[in-house]
Design a protein around this motif. Structure first.
Motif, PDB file in Angstrom:
ATOM      1  N   VAL A 143      -8.927   6.785   0.274  1.00 15.08           N
ATOM      2  CA  VAL A 143      -9.791   6.516   1.416  1.00 15.08           C
ATOM      3  C   VAL A 143     -10.027   7.794   2.219  1.00 15.08           C
ATOM      4  CG1 VAL A 143      -9.977   5.265   3.593  1.00 15.08           C
ATOM      5  CG2 VAL A 143      -9.144   4.093   1.566  1.00 15.08           C
ATOM      6  N   ALA A 144      -8.987   8.561   2.466  1.00 14.50           N
ATOM      7  CA  ALA A 144      -9.120   9.790   3.242  1.00 14.50           C
ATOM      8  C   ALA A 144     -10.100  10.761   2.586  1.00 14.50           C
ATOM      9  CB  ALA A 144      -7.759  10.448   3.420  1.00 14.50           C
ATOM     10  N   ILE A 153       0.843  -1.188   0.000  1.00 11.36           N
ATOM     11  CA  ILE A 153       0.000   0.000   0.000  1.00 11.36           C
ATOM     12  C   ILE A 153       0.881   1.242   0.000  1.00 11.36           C
ATOM     13  CG2 ILE A 153      -1.771   1.283   1.250  1.00 11.36           C
ATOM     14  CD1 ILE A 153      -2.809  -1.310   0.094  1.00 11.36           C
ATOM     15  N   HIS A 154       0.543   2.191  -0.873  1.00 12.31           N
ATOM     16  CA  HIS A 154       1.287   3.450  -0.972  1.00 12.31           C
ATOM     17  C   HIS A 154       0.345   4.618  -0.696  1.00 12.31           C
ATOM     18  CE1 HIS A 154       3.724   0.511  -3.132  1.00 12.31           C
ATOM     19  NE2 HIS A 154       4.772   1.311  -2.955  1.00 12.31           N
ATOM     20  N   ASP A 155       0.867   5.822  -0.869  1.00 16.80           N
ATOM     21  CA  ASP A 155       0.084   7.023  -0.591  1.00 16.80           C
ATOM     22  C   ASP A 155      -1.216   7.072  -1.391  1.00 16.80           C
ATOM     23  OD1 ASP A 155       1.949   7.920   1.201  1.00 16.80           O
ATOM     24  OD2 ASP A 155       2.941   9.295  -0.189  1.00 16.80           O
ATOM     25  N   LYS A 156      -1.177   6.624  -2.623  1.00 15.83           N
ATOM     26  CA  LYS A 156      -2.330   6.741  -3.511  1.00 15.83           C
ATOM     27  C   LYS A 156      -3.565   6.078  -2.924  1.00 15.83           C
ATOM     28  CE  LYS A 156      -3.571   6.010  -8.368  1.00 15.83           C
ATOM     29  NZ  LYS A 156      -3.118   5.441  -9.683  1.00 15.83           N
ATOM     30  N   GLY A 198      -5.355  14.323   7.896  1.00 15.73           N
ATOM     31  CA  GLY A 198      -5.607  15.510   8.702  1.00 15.73           C
ATOM     32  C   GLY A 198      -6.533  16.496   8.032  1.00 15.73           C
ATOM     33  N   SER A 199      -6.520  16.538   6.716  1.00 19.42           N
ATOM     34  CA  SER A 199      -7.347  17.495   5.974  1.00 19.42           C
ATOM     35  C   SER A 199      -8.778  17.025   5.789  1.00 19.42           C
ATOM     36  CB  SER A 199      -6.713  17.764   4.609  1.00 19.42           C
ATOM     37  OG  SER A 199      -5.433  18.339   4.741  1.00 19.42           O
ATOM     38  N   LEU A 259       4.114   4.388   3.139  1.00 20.70           N
ATOM     39  CA  LEU A 259       3.356   5.619   3.285  1.00 20.70           C
ATOM     40  C   LEU A 259       4.273   6.759   3.723  1.00 20.70           C
ATOM     41  CD1 LEU A 259       0.067   4.461   5.046  1.00 20.70           C
ATOM     42  CD2 LEU A 259       0.460   4.879   2.619  1.00 20.70           C
ATOM     43  N   THR A 260       3.941   7.972   3.283  1.00 18.01           N
ATOM     44  CA  THR A 260       4.741   9.154   3.612  1.00 18.01           C
ATOM     45  C   THR A 260       3.852  10.229   4.229  1.00 18.01           C
ATOM     46  OG1 THR A 260       4.427  10.285   1.484  1.00 18.01           O
ATOM     47  CG2 THR A 260       6.178   8.619   1.607  1.00 18.01           C
ATOM     48  N   ASP A 261       4.449  11.383   4.470  1.00 17.82           N
ATOM     49  CA  ASP A 261       3.713  12.510   5.051  1.00 17.82           C
ATOM     50  C   ASP A 261       2.503  12.890   4.210  1.00 17.82           C
ATOM     51  OD1 ASP A 261       5.240  12.953   7.331  1.00 17.82           O
ATOM     52  OD2 ASP A 261       6.707  14.168   6.249  1.00 17.82           O
ATOM     53  N   GLU A 262       2.584  12.723   2.916  1.00 20.21           N
ATOM     54  CA  GLU A 262       1.479  13.118   2.034  1.00 20.21           C
ATOM     55  C   GLU A 262       0.181  12.422   2.421  1.00 20.21           C
ATOM     56  OE1 GLU A 262       0.318  13.271  -2.752  1.00 20.21           O
ATOM     57  OE2 GLU A 262       2.201  12.376  -2.075  1.00 20.21           O
ATOM     58  N   ALA A 263       0.260  11.135   2.752  1.00 22.24           N
ATOM     59  CA  ALA A 263      -0.936  10.381   3.122  1.00 22.24           C
ATOM     60  C   ALA A 263      -1.521  10.887   4.441  1.00 22.24           C
ATOM     61  CB  ALA A 263      -0.597   8.897   3.225  1.00 22.24           C
TER      62      ALA A 263
END
Length: 603
Positions: free
Chosen positions: A256-257, A248-251, A282-283, A273-277
């Motif tokens: 889901v978010a 699973i990656h950021d995409k 948070g958004s 996963l990175t900060d982008e996810a």
């Protein structure tokens, strides 16, 4: 003699009485009274659990005939120790009542050559067809179940709401059938389902996505972002997501978010996963209440800044082995998530005192704090927690070398409602801190101070004098504690039900005799590696504490087969005894072989 009960109580009244019995043995006994009670007691049960018994399919059919109101079925074929142990159940009003079956086998796989029969496709089909009110099915490592069986089950059980397929060798076809037939599915757990790919989860999301509220995916190597994108598009009611994956990656998490605004629980162990996810979480996930992050080496304080900024409803935060999160990130969370009630920091080496001080300053409603392997957190952090978190009820400290008596004293004075205190290998904590707990925390019910070398009798005397509600005590490895400390507990804590005094070389029979006199509700005791305890103390304890259910007593040279025999014969409720094999006589084996576990020392 006139049968006043049967002539007075209606069927529904008897059923309600059966549901409130707190012991499976009591319910079984009631079912033997008469045919009416047998029938009504069967109607009162709504949960059944199976271990590997050798006749799983046959037993399912028999249970289906008697227990017609079953709503939940659990089948665990891992091993006898995990799947068939009876144990006690703590239940409140309205909670489920469970029937358990099977003594199990110690093998890890089903063996047709020896006659052992695991759940088959036919048995699974029977579950779906015969338990007409079934809503929840849990299949744990049921290795003989295939797509064919799962499809047959799904076609017959369209009322299913919860499905757990941990370790089952099912593929896309079976999961797709669940999606097509079980349109009311709320909860799906896929763990170690190696045969699944994106295709199966996509079809399920398309079929049951409207109602799906909880999804767990772990160690499924062929489930990727493709699946999560479909989940984000079709599972608008999703509230809980748990991911443990290297694919699973950021995409996927971004989808889901953005697509699941009702998400409340998010547990992640995804190394890619990175900060982008997390910034997307948070958004967009403004209803988030629980966030657990495990083993992340790509997250930084940017992630916690986004969580603090957007997730003001967050109540539960777990950070484990997240090496690049620091005090600054904790500060952001503390300011933005002031409703936090549970915080756990485990092995995050860049989070230190100032980060925890922020929690103490801004999160006044904190009720549970766990600090594990936190070498940069010192006394000042817990001083701030004691000053600001008056409602703290549970504190866990493991290998925190810079936390000592001053910190524990601050907690004791500031958090008088403390119920649970667990400390392990915190060598700076001594008598002064634990004495303060005894003097100030009158509601303490669970104390564990394992391998804290500086704690002695003085501390336990204070606990015995000040904490009459104590039920669980673990002082394993506290070498300074002797008879005086344990005797103080026995005289001041009559509600004690669990005690671990293993590796205490200064504890003798005197302590066990006092425990027998003062702690009649004792159910579980660990006295391994206690060289001064003999048959005399053990026999007195066994005859006095009639509720004992488990006892571990390996490496106690003063205890012989005579003591073991007395323990077994005196404690009729005993369910588990751990001891060296050579200390059990043949007569004792015949009498109670099923509850005796042996220490494995043979090579």
């Amino acid at each position: 003699m006139e049968d006043q009960i049967n002539s007075t109580l209606a069927d529904d009244e008897l059923i309600e009485i059966f549901r409130h019995l707190d012991s499976i043995y009591s319910r079984d006994a009631c079912s033997l009274v008469c045919k009416r009670w047998l029938y009504l007691e069967g109607l009162s049960r709504n949960t059944v659990q199976f271990g590997r018994s050798g006749k799983t399919d046959t037993t399912i059919r028999l249970f289906a005939d008697r227990f017609v109101n079953i709503q939940s079925v659990y089948i665990n074929e891992t091993s006898s120790s995990s799947s068939t142990k009876l144990g006690k159940r703590r239940r409140g009003i309205g909670s489920s009542t469970t029937t358990r079956f099977g003594r199990g086998s110690n093998k890890n796989a089903c063996d047709s050559k020896t006659g052992t029969s695991c759940l088959s496709d036919s048995g699974l089909e029977t579950v779906g067809g015969r338990f007409a009110k079934l809503e929840k099915l849990s299949l744990i490592w049921c290795s003989d179940v295939t797509d064919l069986g799962l499809r047959s089950f799904a076609e017959k059980c369209k009322t299913l709401k919860s499905l757990d397929l941990q370790g089952c060798y099912i593929g896309d076809e079976g999961l797709a059938a669940v999606g097509a037939c079980c349109s009311g599915l709320n909860d799906l757990n896929l763990r170690f389902c190696e045969g699944l790919t994106d295709k199966g989860l996509v079809v399920l999301a398309l079929g049951s996505g409207r109602t799906l509220k909880s999804l767990g995916v772990a160690a499924c190597a062929n489930i990727t972002d493709v699946s999560l994108e479909v989940v984000g598009s079709h599972c608008k009611s999703l509230e809980t997501l748990s991911l443990d994956s290297e694919t699973i990656h950021d995409k996927g998490l971004l989808a889901v978010a953005k697509g699941c605004p009702m998400l409340k629980v998010l547990k992640l162990q995804c190394i890619n996963l990175t900060d982008e996810a997390l910034q997307a979480v948070g958004s967009f996930c403004l209803s988030l209440e629980l966030l657990a992050l495990y083993s992340f080496h790509k997250f930084t304080d940017r992630s916690l800044y986004a969580i603090g900024k957007g997730c003001s409803r967050l109540k539960n935060l777990t950070l484990s082995d997240c090496y690049f999160l620091s005090n600054e990130g904790m500060h952001f969370v503390a300011i933005g998530c002031q409703k936090l009630v549970h915080v756990e920091v485990n092995g995050c080496h860049n989070i230190g005192t100032s980060g925890l001080k922020s929690i103490g300053k801004f999160c006044s409603g904190l009720s549970e704090l766990s600090l594990l392997y936190c070498q940069r957190i010192d006394n000042d952090a817990l001083s701030e927690i004691g000053n600001g978190c008056k409602f703290l009820q549970a504190l866990h400290l493991v290998d925190c070398s810079n936390i000592g008596d001053f910190a524990i004293c601050c907690i004791a004075r500031g958090c008088s409602n403390l119920r649970k205190l667990h400390i392990r290998r915190c060598y700076e904590v001594g008598n002064k801190g634990i004495t303060a707990i005894g003097q100030n925390c009158k509601f303490l019910s669970d104390l564990s101070i394992r391998f804290c070398d500086s704690i002695g009798n003085e501390a336990l005397i204070s606990i015995g004098e000040g904490c009459p509600s104590l039920q669980h005590l673990n002082v394993s490895g506290c070498n300074q504690i002797g008879d005086a400390g344990i005797m103080a507990i026995s005289r001041g804590c009559p509600q004690l039900s669990y005690l671990d005094i293993s590796v205490l070389q200064k504890v003798s029979d005197r302590a066990l005799i006092d425990l027998g006199d003062g702690c009649p509700f004792l159910k579980d005791i660990v006295i391994s590696h206690c060289r001064e305890i003999t048959n005399i103390g053990l026999s007195y304890l066994a005859r006095s504490c009639m509720l004992l259910e488990s006892c571990q007593l390996v490496y106690c040279p003063g205890i012989t087969e005579t003591g073991i025999a007395t323990l077994i014969t005196s404690c009729t409720r005993m369910k588990k005894v751990l001891v060296e094999k050579w200390k059990v006589s043949e007569r004792t084996k015949r009498h109670a072989g099923s509850i005796i576990n042996y220490l494995c020392v043979d090579l």
